[in-house]
Design an enzyme around this catalytic site. Structure first.
Site, PDB file in Angstrom:
ATOM      1  N   TYR A 106       0.870  -1.173   0.000  1.00 47.40           N
ATOM      2  CA  TYR A 106       0.000   0.000   0.000  1.00 47.40           C
ATOM      3  C   TYR A 106       0.908   1.223   0.000  1.00 47.40           C
ATOM      4  CZ  TYR A 106      -3.433   3.454   1.567  1.00 47.40           C
ATOM      5  OH  TYR A 106      -4.234   4.567   1.665  1.00 47.40           O
ATOM      6  N   ASP A 147      -2.077  -1.438  -4.092  1.00 48.64           N
ATOM      7  CA  ASP A 147      -2.470  -0.060  -4.377  1.00 48.64           C
ATOM      8  C   ASP A 147      -1.204   0.788  -4.402  1.00 48.64           C
ATOM      9  OD1 ASP A 147      -3.425   2.499  -4.479  1.00 48.64           O
ATOM     10  OD2 ASP A 147      -4.686   2.360  -2.703  1.00 48.64           O
ATOM     11  N   HIS A 248     -12.384   1.641  -4.045  1.00 44.60           N
ATOM     12  CA  HIS A 248     -11.663   0.823  -5.025  1.00 44.60           C
ATOM     13  C   HIS A 248     -12.509  -0.386  -5.400  1.00 44.60           C
ATOM     14  CE1 HIS A 248      -7.429   2.468  -4.492  1.00 44.60           C
ATOM     15  NE2 HIS A 248      -8.075   3.023  -3.474  1.00 44.60           N
TER      16      HIS A 248
END
Length: 260
Positions: A106, A147, A248
């Site tokens: 992330y 991500d 998302h």
């Protein structure tokens, strides 16, 4: 072997949606980001009941990453990146699953630009790049999944001119992403869909989802040992439209990797 990535944006608050999606699509491995949960509140039992073993690296209210697997117990190989002993954010976890090294990440958002959060983002990308270089030296398949909070090209945003001063689209971050790719990584979704506007994120504001005003922030980087196994990939866009959804949508790829 089907691998998915999903920024869940709060795993406990959206656990029902996660379990619904897992039942619907049955991926073999899932990389989750933005758990927003301390370690002791991670829903391990609920996921095990759904057929998934898990490892996680949580953090209260912020960040957090996890890897789920239908292959049984997971062999964790790393949590966190080296290079900054003062960085306590839960942003990276890595495991060896079914013959593949899978790093779940992330990457920092970096906004507002300019500022210390953006500088932290750039430093974090450089630390990831250093670790990715080490992974390239291993003679085994590797996938870096998650991500990235980066739109690599104009094709990855519905309105490039809107994001000129946004940390997700700043040239400094995009150049570092490009340098990472040049180590020998393949952007799997872009390889499969070279000319399509494919989005993985739609803001909660201004009816972004209904207008399809999206961004592509979630990526699979594959090393050469795994790139040749790539078969399919896409986005479960409809999940973004579920009630109380993350901003998302889940992203996935399938690989020609036999179950060990």
């Amino acid at each position: 072997m089907k691998i998915a990535s999903y920024n869940i944006n709060g795993i406990n608050g959206r656990l029902d949606n996660l379990l619904r999606w897992l039942k619907e699509t049955s991926p073999d491995v899932v990389c989750l980001q933005e758990l927003k949960s301390p370690d002791n509140r991670f829903p391990q039992i609920a996921l095990l009941d759904a057929g998934y073993h898990s490892i996680w690296h949580g953090q209260k209210s912020w960040n957090g990453v996890a890897i789920l697997s239908k292959y049984g117990e997971i062999e964790e190989t790393r949590r966190g990146l080296s290079g900054d002993a003062e960085d306590l954010h839960s942003r990276y976890i890595e495991a060896f699953i079914n013959g593949v090294v899978i790093g779940c990440l992330y990457l920092p958002n970096g906004n507002p630009f300019p500022g210390p959060k953006f500088e932290y983002k750039l430093k974090w990308i450089k630390r990831l790049t250093a670790h990715a270089s080490k992974l390239q030296g291993f003679n085994m398949p590797v996938a870096l999944v998650g991500d990235y909070n980066i739109m690599p090209t104009d094709l990855d945003t519905y309105k490039p001119e809107k994001y000129i001063d946004n940390a997700l689209f700043r040239p400094e971050a995009r150049k570092l992403f490009e340098a990472l790719i040049k180590q020998g990584w393949t952007d799997a979704i872009r390889r499969l869909h070279p000319d399509e506007r494919i989005y993985t994120f739609w803001d909660y504001m201004r009816n972004a989802y209904s207008r399809d005003a999206g961004l592509r922030l979630d990526h699979f980087l594959l090393n050469s040992a795994l790139n040749e196994s790539l078969l399919l990939g896409g986005v479960d866009k409809h999940v973004r439209g579920w009630e109380h959804s993350s901003d998302h949508a889940p992203v996935w790829i399938t690989l020609k990797v036999e179950r060990n």
